[in-house]
Design a protein around this motif. Structure first.
Motif, short mmCIF file in Angstrom:
data_model
loop_
_atom_site.label_atom_id
_atom_site.label_comp_id
_atom_site.label_asym_id
_atom_site.label_seq_id
_atom_site.Cartn_x
_atom_site.Cartn_y
_atom_site.Cartn_z
N GLU A 75 0.84 -1.21 0.00
CA GLU A 75 0.00 0.00 0.00
C GLU A 75 0.87 1.26 0.00
OE1 GLU A 75 -3.54 2.47 0.75
OE2 GLU A 75 -3.34 0.39 0.10
N LEU A 76 1.94 1.23 0.78
CA LEU A 76 2.84 2.38 0.86
C LEU A 76 3.54 2.61 -0.46
CD1 LEU A 76 4.21 4.56 2.61
CD2 LEU A 76 5.91 2.83 3.26
N ARG A 77 4.04 1.55 -1.09
CA ARG A 77 4.72 1.70 -2.38
C ARG A 77 3.77 2.23 -3.45
NH1 ARG A 77 7.84 1.71 0.79
NH2 ARG A 77 9.57 0.29 1.24
N ALA A 78 2.53 1.76 -3.40
CA ALA A 78 1.53 2.25 -4.37
C ALA A 78 1.27 3.74 -4.16
CB ALA A 78 0.24 1.46 -4.23
N TRP A 79 1.28 4.18 -2.89
CA TRP A 79 1.08 5.60 -2.58
C TRP A 79 2.23 6.44 -3.13
CZ3 TRP A 79 3.17 8.66 1.87
CH2 TRP A 79 2.55 9.90 1.99
N THR A 82 1.99 6.62 -7.03
CA THR A 82 0.81 7.22 -7.65
C THR A 82 0.79 8.72 -7.43
OG1 THR A 82 -0.42 5.18 -7.18
CG2 THR A 82 -1.71 7.14 -7.77
N PRO A 83 0.71 9.52 -8.52
CA PRO A 83 0.65 10.98 -8.35
C PRO A 83 -0.59 11.38 -7.53
CG PRO A 83 1.07 10.41 -10.65
CD PRO A 83 0.71 9.14 -9.94
N VAL A 84 -0.46 12.47 -6.79
CA VAL A 84 -1.60 13.00 -6.03
C VAL A 84 -2.60 13.58 -7.03
CG1 VAL A 84 -2.35 14.69 -4.31
CG2 VAL A 84 -0.16 13.49 -4.02
#
Length: 208
Positions: A75-79, A82-84
């Motif tokens: 989940e952290l790596r995906a965050w 992924t651009p805001v």
């Protein structure tokens, strides 16, 4: 601001308990977005419910430690990857205030803009002083990770406030060039003509 992912990022570096997470979060962001311990533990409870963190024992003082799970790391790596999204921008109180001010009779919108500009310029000076102080303790920006993170947050605050001042200048120019809206036609105070049949019935009633 994602407190959820901020806590995951801290736990990715090793197990921690709530007060440690709060302290480290505020150290890295210069307490720009302060947290309370209750908020931290509420978020930890949700992360545990979602399988992103798990309890990891207690110390001698009874502090409950939490550790990130493999699902939490994913989940952290995906965050991070992924651009805001800007499709749903956060509510901006100042923009809402000005949008309302121009539609409410009797509000001096120019005064609202000028008052906000004074406040924003003062904030900009404060942020600039904080940055100078932070840089003084980090020669050639060789500060530790927490200090460097705080410098990045300060830069963002400075750029954001500079943009806000420019936007306020733009708003003032728009207000100066704005043509007054045409006055709405005054409603006719005279009573609406009554149908002939209704007038005839009223006359008959008067005769009786």
């Amino acid at each position: 601001m994602s407190i959820r992912h901020g806590l995951l990022a801290l736990l990715d570096q090793g197990p921690r308990y709530g007060y440690q997470l709060r302290t480290e979060f505020e150290a890295r962001t210069g307490a720009t977005w302060p947290l309370n311990v209750g908020q931290v533990y509420t978020t930890l409870g949700r992360l545990e419910r979602d399988g992103l963190v798990a309890p990891d024992g207690e110390d001698e003082e009874g502090h409950q430690f939490y550790a990130v799970t493999e699902k939490g790391r994913a989940e952290l790596r995906a965050w991070f990857d992924t651009p805001v999204a800007r499709t749903n921008p956060p509510r901006d109180e100042l923009a809402i205030k000005l949008a309302m001010a121009v539609t409410v009779p009797g509000v001096d919108v120019g005064a609202v803009v000028q008052g906000q500009r004074r406040h924003s310029l003062q904030a900009l000076q404060d942020y600039t002083r904080l940055k100078a102080r932070a840089l003084a303790g980090a020669v050639d920006e060789t500060a530790d990770d927490a200090d460097f993170a705080w410098l990045l947050v300060l830069d963002q605050l400075i750029f954001q406030t500079e943009a806000e001042v420019r936007w306020l200048d733009h708003c003032e120019t728009r207000l100066a060039n704005r043509k007054p809206a045409p006055a709405a036609a005054a409603p006719d105070a005279r009573a609406e003509p009554r149908p002939a049949g209704r007038r005839q019935k009223e006359r008959q009633g008067e005769r009786r």
